[in-house]
Write a protein that holds these residues in place. Structure first.
Motif, mmCIF file in Angstrom:
data_model
loop_
_atom_site.group_PDB
_atom_site.id
_atom_site.type_symbol
_atom_site.label_atom_id
_atom_site.label_comp_id
_atom_site.label_asym_id
_atom_site.label_seq_id
_atom_site.Cartn_x
_atom_site.Cartn_y
_atom_site.Cartn_z
ATOM 1 N N SER A 32 0.368 107.247 27.401
ATOM 2 C CA SER A 32 0.977 107.586 26.115
ATOM 3 C C SER A 32 1.522 109.009 26.062
ATOM 4 N N VAL A 33 1.611 109.682 27.222
ATOM 5 C CA VAL A 33 2.064 111.072 27.231
ATOM 6 C C VAL A 33 3.473 111.163 26.645
ATOM 7 N N GLY A 34 3.677 112.166 25.827
ATOM 8 C CA GLY A 34 4.984 112.371 25.195
ATOM 9 C C GLY A 34 5.816 113.366 25.973
ATOM 10 N N LYS A 35 6.360 114.360 25.287
ATOM 11 C CA LYS A 35 7.208 115.365 25.932
ATOM 12 C C LYS A 35 6.422 116.578 26.398
ATOM 13 N N ARG A 36 5.192 116.728 25.928
ATOM 14 C CA ARG A 36 4.389 117.897 26.279
ATOM 15 C C ARG A 36 3.299 117.522 27.272
ATOM 16 N N PRO A 37 3.043 118.400 28.242
ATOM 17 C CA PRO A 37 1.911 118.179 29.138
ATOM 18 C C PRO A 37 0.598 118.272 28.361
ATOM 19 N N ILE A 38 -0.431 117.666 28.928
ATOM 20 C CA ILE A 38 -1.756 117.658 28.310
ATOM 21 C C ILE A 38 -2.760 118.218 29.310
ATOM 22 N N LEU A 39 -3.617 119.117 28.835
ATOM 23 C CA LEU A 39 -4.741 119.620 29.617
ATOM 24 C C LEU A 39 -5.996 119.187 28.882
ATOM 25 N N VAL A 88 -17.736 121.332 34.031
ATOM 26 C CA VAL A 88 -16.594 121.072 33.164
ATOM 27 C C VAL A 88 -15.496 120.548 34.078
ATOM 28 N N THR A 89 -14.995 119.384 33.773
ATOM 29 C CA THR A 89 -13.930 118.761 34.540
ATOM 30 C C THR A 89 -12.661 118.861 33.717
ATOM 31 N N TYR A 90 -11.526 118.878 34.384
ATOM 32 C CA TYR A 90 -10.271 118.885 33.648
ATOM 33 C C TYR A 90 -9.315 117.875 34.266
ATOM 34 N N SER A 91 -8.414 117.400 33.440
ATOM 35 C CA SER A 91 -7.320 116.560 33.923
ATOM 36 C C SER A 91 -6.027 117.108 33.325
ATOM 37 N N VAL A 92 -4.964 116.963 34.090
ATOM 38 C CA VAL A 92 -3.649 117.405 33.656
ATOM 39 C C VAL A 92 -2.731 116.191 33.669
ATOM 40 N N ILE A 93 -2.097 115.936 32.542
ATOM 41 C CA ILE A 93 -1.167 114.816 32.411
ATOM 42 C C ILE A 93 0.206 115.410 32.147
ATOM 43 N N ILE A 94 1.155 115.097 33.030
ATOM 44 C CA ILE A 94 2.488 115.705 32.956
ATOM 45 C C ILE A 94 3.536 114.613 32.766
#
Length: 138
Positions: A32-39, A88-94
């Motif tokens: 569902s990612v839009g125009k902005r990346p998500i962290l 702490v884990t992170y994910s990046v959705i681009i």
């Protein structure tokens, strides 16, 4: 984007979740990612073994896993097995349209790593990144 313009990312702290819930959130965000990346920052409760998308299940000591109440989950991304404990884990959705999307994986990891380092520095946290080239057996 001009150099003086600041890029806006969505930042999500979803807290500690089970392995299945964490992977469901990542999969939902990726679809569902839009125009902005998500962290997204998150943790694991209970502890969890996460397998890469294409990784074979392998041989595990299920008695120890069950005794310690450790989850097992498959990530929607590649890589090898990871034991997630108190971290702490992170994910990046681009988004596909973002310039970072076209980078090769190593350049992308470098950019994300330096962004995390700079963000922590802005919070007053000193971070040391070891610049050591690793040799792997072929």
């Amino acid at each position: 984007m001009e150099k003086s313009e600041k890029e806006i990312w969505w930042i999500i702290d979803s807290g500690k979740k089970s392995g299945a819930d964490n992977m469901a959130v990542d999969e939902f965000l990726a679809k569902s990612v839009g125009k902005r990346p998500i962290l997204r920052f998150f943790g694991w409760k209970p502890f969890c073994l996460s397998l890469g998308y294409g990784q074979k299940n392998g041989i595990f000591n299920y008695e120890i896993i069950k005794k310690n109440k450790i989850d097992i989950v498959r990530r929607p991304t590649g890589g090898r097995i990871v034991l997630h404990t108190d971290e702490v884990t992170y994910s990046v959705i681009i988004p596909h349209s973002h310039p970072l999307y076209s980078l090769n994986i190593l350049d992308l990891y470098k950019k994300i790593g330096f962004a995390l380092k700079n963000g922590m520095k802005n919070l007053g946290i000193n971070v040391f990144i070891e610049k050591k080239k690793r040799e792997f057996k072929k």
